[in-house]
Design a protein around this motif. Structure first.
Motif, PDB file in Angstrom:
ATOM      1  N   ARG A 381       0.695  -1.179  -0.180  1.00 50.30           N
ATOM      2  CA  ARG A 381      -0.077  -0.002  -0.140  1.00 50.30           C
ATOM      3  C   ARG A 381       0.775   1.184   0.086  1.00 50.30           C
ATOM      4  O   ARG A 381       0.690   2.288  -0.791  1.00 50.30           O
ATOM      5  N   LYS A 382       2.144   1.333   0.979  1.00 47.24           N
ATOM      6  CA  LYS A 382       2.798   2.421   0.857  1.00 47.24           C
ATOM      7  C   LYS A 382       3.502   2.498  -0.393  1.00 47.24           C
ATOM      8  O   LYS A 382       3.620   3.915  -0.899  1.00 47.24           O
ATOM      9  N   ASP A 387       3.481   5.549  -5.839  1.00 44.65           N
ATOM     10  CA  ASP A 387       3.422   5.470  -7.017  1.00 44.65           C
ATOM     11  C   ASP A 387       2.449   6.468  -7.515  1.00 44.65           C
ATOM     12  O   ASP A 387       2.634   7.095  -8.455  1.00 44.65           O
ATOM     13  N   ILE A 388       1.335   6.306  -6.604  1.00 44.55           N
ATOM     14  CA  ILE A 388       0.252   7.396  -6.896  1.00 44.55           C
ATOM     15  C   ILE A 388       0.685   8.953  -6.574  1.00 44.55           C
ATOM     16  O   ILE A 388       0.574   9.809  -7.539  1.00 44.55           O
ATOM     17  N   HIS A 389       1.522   9.059  -5.653  1.00 39.09           N
ATOM     18  CA  HIS A 389       1.935  10.541  -5.496  1.00 39.09           C
ATOM     19  C   HIS A 389       2.980  10.823  -6.352  1.00 39.09           C
ATOM     20  O   HIS A 389       3.000  11.887  -7.161  1.00 39.09           O
ATOM     21  N   ASP A 395       5.556  12.892 -14.918  1.00 36.71           N
ATOM     22  CA  ASP A 395       5.020  12.265 -16.266  1.00 36.71           C
ATOM     23  C   ASP A 395       5.520  10.620 -16.314  1.00 36.71           C
ATOM     24  O   ASP A 395       6.591  10.504 -16.031  1.00 36.71           O
ATOM     25  N   LEU A 396       4.626   9.871 -16.591  1.00 37.57           N
ATOM     26  CA  LEU A 396       5.001   8.570 -16.553  1.00 37.57           C
ATOM     27  C   LEU A 396       5.660   8.059 -17.663  1.00 37.57           C
ATOM     28  O   LEU A 396       6.811   7.299 -17.281  1.00 37.57           O
TER      29      LEU A 396
END
Length: 839
Positions: A381-382, A387-389, A395-396
């Motif tokens: 989760r962390k 990753d979400i942050h 930019d991916l």
């Protein structure tokens, strides 16, 4: 012997439970053992002894299993209870068997030795039980052997407690057999009884223990012979058999109660075990790590917890919860039950603490209250949150900061520069970057190549920046650089030069996009060009558009006059996207004639844009913009369809020439598009002529050659347009399957004034004859130019001297006047008037 009739000092008595035997019959004692047992003993008491022994043995195995599963001090208590039951059962079995014989001989029992035998049975049994439940694989064998020793010692001390007027003689071999039998069967009983928790194992273990007790007792009594002596008397403190029977009855009743209790515990243990196994199955199905604790001691743990901490499941059992978690966590679990909280734990062999979420809850089981603790691994989760942050701020594709992060940083830097401090009297530069021809590269080579180009650019540009400077991808092929704390605005120009040089160097080795890819850069400076984010970005964007308009692969600083140009260019882009649907495009056709006899051979289709807001817009203005924004593909397809459809209405075999841009030529589906249009319109392929410039060829020679060969297979004619300008490579004429050469109008206009221009035209005409390729001269406007070309045997001509570009429905009038125009000299003024009318 035990019981019998006393005669004299030489009279002897057979072994236990046998009748009185005179001295001369001593040798027959063993022979008559069975007879005496059956006929001179109370078989009901013998059966009771066996029943008590069975109950004691069954209770012993059941209670021992319960003690084995108990933890801490509770295990010791249950071991003592089991030892009391088992020892009492052994003792009661012995003395009930002793009381089964009712002799006429007076007898009694020593109080001290009788009590000592009971004490010995209980203590040695306790030791053997404790040994049997140890973790060693041989522990049940060893513990059973110790219990067998207790049975033997208790038995012989019990026999010694039996008092008669006389004494007992012993035979050695039955004694040895009885001891071996008792020790072996006892060891086997505990090994079988503790092998598993099944009812079958319990019964088998109990039967073996019963056999050990009874077998040792009856075998050992074969070794005893009582010698009567009238001079001997019973001790005054000897207990009569009647009183002993009372004590034994109490003991037997106690064993019966304990057996019932043991059975109850066994049933409850089975229920608890079934519940435990059900709970264990549920816990192992959970993704979270789960442990169940009794008084802070782990009694069970699931596979997820063992995996999380890197410990085997069985190794977790018996540990304290704080040994796995920590004192702080266990303390908080007690203070805040049912409330989840996050913390960190360390796993076996792990150097770094891992994040976890922990919660505890009290649960009720048949055997008491337990604490269930759930430990959820938060690493995934962390990581997902990180990753979400990252995705929210980067930019991916390139890993650079995104527009949101760039905007926030620009606002922050503007505030810092505005407030002074360390940035007082310093400048903030905003550089907007755009990859030149990126849309074209994407269309030609595919998105994979486009993505690779974006990553290459990001890597090269980022490598040129210093600490504190930021590169961000704003979207598509748009990038931006923030350069704070510049002492001189010109330093922003150095940054731009470094980026241009780095990208050019990197792409010089990439044959795929070499000559196509580059970058243009626009620069705005705080506070000169704006004092907020919106102004700085708009002005840097305006400078970027000017850099593109002035040749690309360069940079420009913002100037106030750039704003109007950029806005106008963007409006044109927007309007071009809707020009087809709004029917704003149209085609005009300029005639092409054979020089020798002035016979009409075909027309060139030329695009016109009559904007509803701007009026007529010059192709020189809107075509480059259409190519840059990618609309040229849709416009080119529309032109091709309209031209072919119109040509099908022309008489004879007149050709129609259509200009093709580099983007169209390098599009993988262009040849298929031409084929589809020819099939839809019904135009013969040999009547379509596609005009290609050399610039379109050199960008990707292999791809262009492949596309031209596909077109040639369709039967379409290919003309090299604007020959004599640009590269004009002779190798291109040899490599590519051209059907015609078109001399650029800039050379034709000077043939009657410049010897150099005339020489070049002659050379091109000679080259065409040598390659057997017809040559068409564009831009013929005067009779002198026509005469020169006719004299030099130019195959075809096109220009205002012949006819201006007009809608096809107006060309019939021009054809009627064609012969008159060819025989009458056209003045410069007339040519100028024709040009003005055309525009």
């Amino acid at each position: 012997m035990i019981g019998g009739i006393i005669t004299d000092s030489t009279d002897r008595y057979a072994p236990n439970f046998l009748r009185f035997v005179p001295n001369d019959e001593k040798h027959n004692a063993m022979h008559h053992a069975y007879t005496y047992l059956v006929h001179e003993h109370d078989l009901r008491l013998v059966a009771l002894a066996a029943l008590v022994c069975c109950l004691a043995s069954l209770t012993a195995i059941s209670l021992l299993r319960h003690a084995q599963n108990a933890l801490g001090s509770a295990q010791g208590v249950w071991l003592w209870i089991t030892a009391l039951t088992t020892g009492s059962g052994i003792w009661a079995t012995h003395f009930i068997a002793m009381l089964a014989y009712a002799p006429t001989l007076s007898s009694g029992y020593s109080l001290i030795l009788t009590g000592a035998s009971l004490f010995i049975a209980i203590v040695l049994t306790r030791v053997g039980l404790a040994v049997s439940i140890a973790t060693d694989r041989y522990a049940p064998w060893l513990g059973g052997t110790v219990i067998g020793c207790g049975i033997a010692v208790m038995h012989y001390v019990g026999v010694a407690a039996y008092k008669v007027p006389g004494h007992i003689d012993w035979t050695l071999w039955p004694i040895l057999i009885s001891i071996i039998l008792g020790l072996g069967l006892s060891a086997a009983a505990l090994r079988v009884g503790l092998s598993n928790s099944s009812t079958r194992s319990t019964i088998q273990g109990a039967l073996l223990l019963t056999a050990a007790i009874c077998g040792l007792h009856f075998t050992s009594m074969l070794a005893a012979t009582i010698v009567s002596d009238p001079q001997e008397h019973l001790p005054p403190l000897a207990i009569s058999p009647q009183k002993l029977a009372t004590f034994v009855s109490i003991g037997a009743f106690t064993i019966l109660l304990l057996a019932i209790g043991g059975l109850t515990l066994s049933i409850r243990d089975r229920q608890a075990k079934r519940e435990f196994e059900r709970m264990r199955g549920l816990t192992n199905a959970a993704f979270e790590g789960l442990m169940v604790c009794k008084d802070d001691v782990i009694v069970t743990a699931n596979l997820s917890l063992a995996t999380l901490f890197g410990i085997e499941e069985h190794a977790l059992i018996g540990k304290r919860a704080f040994e796995i978690l920590s004192n702080d966590i266990t303390r908080r679990l007690k203070d805040e039950p049912n409330l989840p909280f996050e913390s960190e734990v360390r796993i076996v062999g792990g150097k770094k603490a891992i994040p976890v979420e922990v919660i505890s809850r009290q649960i009720e089981l048949p055997d008491g209250q337990y604490t269930a603790i759930a430990v959820r691994d938060l690493r995934a989760r962390k990581s997902a949150e990180q990753d979400i942050h990252f995705l929210a701020h980067h930019d991916l594709l390139t890993g650079l900061a995104n527009r949101a992060t760039f905007n926030a940083e620009l606002d922050r830097l503007v505030t810092l520069h505005r407030s002074g401090g360390k940035f007082s009297k310093q400048h903030l530069a905003v550089l907007c970057l755009d990859l030149d021809r990126f849309k074209e590269i994407n269309d030609i080579f595919g998105h994979a190549t486009g993505d690779e180009l974006l990553q290459t650019f990001a890597r090269c540009a980022k490598a040129t920046l210093r600490e504190g400077q930021m590169l961000a991808r704003l979207g598509g092929d748009e990038f931006a650089i923030l350069a704070p704390g510049l002492s001189d605005p010109e330093h922003a120009g150095r940054i731009a030069k470094n980026v241009l040089t780095a990208l050019a160097t990197e792409l010089n080795d990439n044959s795929l996009v070499k000559g196509l890819a580059s970058t243009s850069i626009g620069i705005s400076i705080f506070p000169t060009d704006g004092e907020d984010r919106a102004a700085l970005m708009n002005h840097a964007d305006a400078a970027l558009y000017c850099a593109k308009a002035e040749g690309r692969a360069t940079y420009r600083f913002y100037k106030p006059t750039m704003g109007d140009e950029v806005r106008n260019r963007r409006l044109i882009e927007h309007e071009l996207r809707y020009a087809i649907s709004n029917n704003e495009f149209s085609l005009v056709f300029q005639p092409q004639v054979r020089t020798t006899d002035q016979k009409l051979t075909g027309f060139e289709a030329l695009l016109r844009w009559d904007s509803t807001t701007r009026g007529l817009v010059s192709p020189a203005l809107f075509i480059p913009i259409a190519e840059e924004c990618g609309v040229i593909l849709q416009i080119g397809e529309w032109v091709l369809r309209q031209a072919c459809s119109e040509a099908t209405t022309w008489p004879g075999d007149l050709t129609v020439a259509v200009n093709v841009s580099a983007i169209q030529l390098h599009n993988p589906g262009f040849a298929q598009l031409v084929r589809d249009v020819l099939l839809e319109t019904g135009l013969p392929a040999q009547q379509l002529e596609l005009e290609i410039t050399e610039t379109a060829l050199i960008r990707d020679l292999e791809r262009a050659l492949s596309s031209l060969r596909k077109l040639k297979e369709l039967g379409v004619h290919i003309a090299m347009d604007d020959f004599g300008t640009g590269y004009s490579s002779l190798s291109n004429l040899r490599s590519f399957p051209f059907d015609k050469i078109k001399i650029d109008a800039s050379l034709v206009h000077s043939v009657d004034k410049s010897e150099q221009a005339a020489a070049i035209v002659r050379a091109v005409l000679g080259l065409g004859r040598g390659l057997n390729l017809p040559v068409l001269a564009e831009g013929v406007e005067t009779v002198d130019e026509f005469d020169f070309l006719n004299k030099e045997a130019c195959d075809e001509i096109q220009g205002y001297y012949i006819g201006k570009p007009l809608p096809i429905n107006q060309q019939s009038h021009m054809m009627d006047e064609l012969s008159h125009m060819m025989t009458t000299e056209t003045s410069e003024a007339e040519i100028s008037a024709l040009k003005q009318a055309s525009s």
